[in-house]
Scaffold this motif. Structure first.
Motif, PDB file in Angstrom:
ATOM      1  N   MET A 188       2.658 -24.966 -43.292  1.00  4.01           N
ATOM      2  CA  MET A 188       1.328 -25.533 -43.033  1.00  4.01           C
ATOM      3  C   MET A 188       0.645 -25.888 -44.342  1.00  4.01           C
ATOM      4  O   MET A 188       0.620 -25.081 -45.272  1.00  4.01           O
ATOM      5  N   PRO A 189       0.073 -27.101 -44.403  1.00  2.43           N
ATOM      6  CA  PRO A 189      -0.569 -27.517 -45.657  1.00  2.43           C
ATOM      7  C   PRO A 189      -1.755 -26.634 -46.038  1.00  2.43           C
ATOM      8  O   PRO A 189      -1.967 -26.343 -47.197  1.00  2.43           O
ATOM      9  N   GLU A 190      -2.520 -26.205 -45.051  1.00  6.28           N
ATOM     10  CA  GLU A 190      -3.652 -25.318 -45.325  1.00  6.28           C
ATOM     11  C   GLU A 190      -3.345 -23.977 -44.671  1.00  6.28           C
ATOM     12  O   GLU A 190      -3.861 -23.646 -43.616  1.00  6.28           O
ATOM     13  N   ARG A 191      -2.530 -23.240 -45.349  1.00  9.06           N
ATOM     14  CA  ARG A 191      -1.973 -22.012 -44.792  1.00  9.06           C
ATOM     15  C   ARG A 191      -3.022 -20.918 -44.579  1.00  9.06           C
ATOM     16  O   ARG A 191      -2.955 -20.155 -43.640  1.00  9.06           O
ATOM     17  N   GLY A 192      -3.965 -20.801 -45.438  1.00 12.97           N
ATOM     18  CA  GLY A 192      -4.957 -19.732 -45.325  1.00 12.97           C
ATOM     19  C   GLY A 192      -4.422 -18.422 -45.870  1.00 12.97           C
ATOM     20  O   GLY A 192      -3.288 -18.322 -46.343  1.00 12.97           O
ATOM     21  N   LYS A 193      -5.242 -17.403 -45.775  1.00 13.55           N
ATOM     22  CA  LYS A 193      -4.874 -16.090 -46.291  1.00 13.55           C
ATOM     23  C   LYS A 193      -3.969 -15.365 -45.294  1.00 13.55           C
ATOM     24  O   LYS A 193      -4.122 -15.522 -44.085  1.00 13.55           O
ATOM     25  N   PRO A 194      -3.055 -14.550 -45.815  1.00  9.40           N
ATOM     26  CA  PRO A 194      -2.179 -13.786 -44.919  1.00  9.40           C
ATOM     27  C   PRO A 194      -2.957 -12.919 -43.924  1.00  9.40           C
ATOM     28  O   PRO A 194      -2.537 -12.753 -42.783  1.00  9.40           O
ATOM     29  N   GLU A 195      -4.094 -12.388 -44.343  1.00 14.15           N
ATOM     30  CA  GLU A 195      -4.897 -11.537 -43.452  1.00 14.15           C
ATOM     31  C   GLU A 195      -5.429 -12.333 -42.258  1.00 14.15           C
ATOM     32  O   GLU A 195      -5.520 -11.819 -41.149  1.00 14.15           O
ATOM     33  N   GLU A 196      -5.788 -13.610 -42.496  1.00 16.71           N
ATOM     34  CA  GLU A 196      -6.246 -14.464 -41.395  1.00 16.71           C
ATOM     35  C   GLU A 196      -5.103 -14.721 -40.416  1.00 16.71           C
ATOM     36  O   GLU A 196      -5.295 -14.707 -39.199  1.00 16.71           O
ATOM     37  N   LEU A 197      -3.918 -14.952 -40.958  1.00 14.48           N
ATOM     38  CA  LEU A 197      -2.739 -15.149 -40.129  1.00 14.48           C
ATOM     39  C   LEU A 197      -2.466 -13.896 -39.296  1.00 14.48           C
ATOM     40  O   LEU A 197      -2.186 -13.983 -38.098  1.00 14.48           O
ATOM     41  N   ALA A 198      -2.575 -12.737 -39.926  1.00 14.47           N
ATOM     42  CA  ALA A 198      -2.331 -11.464 -39.227  1.00 14.47           C
ATOM     43  C   ALA A 198      -3.316 -11.289 -38.077  1.00 14.47           C
ATOM     44  O   ALA A 198      -2.926 -10.866 -36.983  1.00 14.47           O
ATOM     45  N   ASP A 199      -4.583 -11.618 -38.303  1.00  8.27           N
ATOM     46  CA  ASP A 199      -5.582 -11.515 -37.236  1.00  8.27           C
ATOM     47  C   ASP A 199      -5.233 -12.436 -36.072  1.00  8.27           C
ATOM     48  O   ASP A 199      -5.299 -12.039 -34.910  1.00  8.27           O
ATOM     49  N   THR A 200      -4.851 -13.665 -36.390  1.00  2.00           N
ATOM     50  CA  THR A 200      -4.511 -14.645 -35.353  1.00  2.00           C
ATOM     51  C   THR A 200      -3.302 -14.196 -34.536  1.00  2.00           C
ATOM     52  O   THR A 200      -3.312 -14.253 -33.306  1.00  2.00           O
ATOM     53  N   VAL A 201      -2.252 -13.748 -35.223  1.00  4.06           N
ATOM     54  CA  VAL A 201      -1.048 -13.313 -34.514  1.00  4.06           C
ATOM     55  C   VAL A 201      -1.355 -12.107 -33.628  1.00  4.06           C
ATOM     56  O   VAL A 201      -0.884 -12.032 -32.491  1.00  4.06           O
ATOM     57  N   ALA A 202      -2.156 -11.181 -34.109  1.00  2.00           N
ATOM     58  CA  ALA A 202      -2.515 -10.011 -33.296  1.00  2.00           C
ATOM     59  C   ALA A 202      -3.263 -10.436 -32.039  1.00  2.00           C
ATOM     60  O   ALA A 202      -3.001  -9.918 -30.943  1.00  2.00           O
ATOM     61  N   ILE A 203      -4.172 -11.403 -32.170  1.00  2.14           N
ATOM     62  CA  ILE A 203      -4.917 -11.898 -31.005  1.00  2.14           C
ATOM     63  C   ILE A 203      -3.960 -12.539 -29.994  1.00  2.14           C
ATOM     64  O   ILE A 203      -4.077 -12.339 -28.787  1.00  2.14           O
ATOM     65  N   LEU A 204      -2.965 -13.282 -30.499  1.00  2.00           N
ATOM     66  CA  LEU A 204      -2.022 -13.964 -29.614  1.00  2.00           C
ATOM     67  C   LEU A 204      -1.034 -13.005 -28.942  1.00  2.00           C
ATOM     68  O   LEU A 204      -0.679 -13.184 -27.774  1.00  2.00           O
ATOM     69  N   LEU A 205      -0.565 -12.003 -29.683  1.00  2.00           N
ATOM     70  CA  LEU A 205       0.490 -11.129 -29.150  1.00  2.00           C
ATOM     71  C   LEU A 205      -0.004  -9.940 -28.341  1.00  2.00           C
ATOM     72  O   LEU A 205       0.733  -9.414 -27.517  1.00  2.00           O
ATOM     73  N   THR A 206      -1.207  -9.510 -28.573  1.00  2.00           N
ATOM     74  CA  THR A 206      -1.703  -8.330 -27.858  1.00  2.00           C
ATOM     75  C   THR A 206      -1.619  -8.497 -26.345  1.00  2.00           C
ATOM     76  O   THR A 206      -1.140  -7.580 -25.655  1.00  2.00           O
ATOM     77  N   PRO A 207      -2.022  -9.641 -25.768  1.00  2.00           N
ATOM     78  CA  PRO A 207      -1.878  -9.778 -24.308  1.00  2.00           C
ATOM     79  C   PRO A 207      -0.416  -9.687 -23.839  1.00  2.00           C
ATOM     80  O   PRO A 207      -0.138  -9.114 -22.786  1.00  2.00           O
TER      81      PRO A 207
END
Length: 196
Positions: free
Chosen positions: A165-184
């Protein structure tokens, strides 16, 4: 066999496995995995092939063990034990996968991973998720193996794709997003047939 002898054997076993892992790690810095033979690994570890096969079925088992140990070290540094009850464990797993891929691929993610390495990483993530799910919900009839497999692919794939991704962002932001997606998905263990 006395307890002391068993303990000594465990130390020898651990030491031999570390020697084999270290040998593979050094060889991977010089060659692609496919080019490395069991003989190469045994020679680099200053052991014989029979000793190799006493500890590992093949070089793929050794690779998975190497990846697993490194990944476990990253998780231990983050004090993570996945138990399906806490999104912070998922976030820490995402950060550990991110750290490991950064180490293997470089910061820009341009160095391609070999398929065997990817399979080893996925196997370790799946095993950690599955162990956590089974440990805390041993009698559930939910498809724990399928859920762990799907979650491991989603977690690993999302982290891997983030490198592109061109605008990858911080790893912590990615971790938050993945947790939101996988928890359900992981909560399906508690309610395998939710109403629609």
């Amino acid at each position: 066999m006395t307890h002391e002898t068993e303990s000594s054997l465990d130390r020898r076993t651990r030491r031999t496995r570390k020697m084999l892992q270290s040998a593979l790690d050094k060889l991977l810095q010089k060659k692609e995995f496919e080019q490395i033979t069991v003989q190469d690994i045994a020679e680099a570890a200053e052991l014989n092939r029979a000793t190799f096969y006493d500890h590992y079925g093949d070089k793929y088992c050794l690779l998975e063990s190497l990846v697993g140990d490194r990944f476990q070290e990253l998780l231990a540094e983050r004090h993570v034990r996945f138990d399906n009850t806490c999104s912070t464990a998922l976030q820490a797993m995402v950060l550990a996968v991110n750290d490991y891929l950064t180490m293997l691929q470089g910061v820009d993610g341009k160095r391609p991973l070999e398929p065997h390495t990817e399979r080893a990483i996925l196997a370790v993530v799946r095993r950690i998720l599955l162990d956590g799910l089974k440990k805390h919900l041993p009698s559930t009839e939910a498809p724990t193996e399928m859920i762990a497999a799907a979650a491991s692919w989603a977690l690993y794939g999302t982290v891997k794709e983030s490198f592109r991704m061109p605008e990858r962002g911080k790893p912590e932001e990615l971790a938050d997003t993945v947790a939101i997606l996988l928890t359900p998905m992981l909560r399906l263990i508690y309610d395998p047939e939710p109403g629609y």
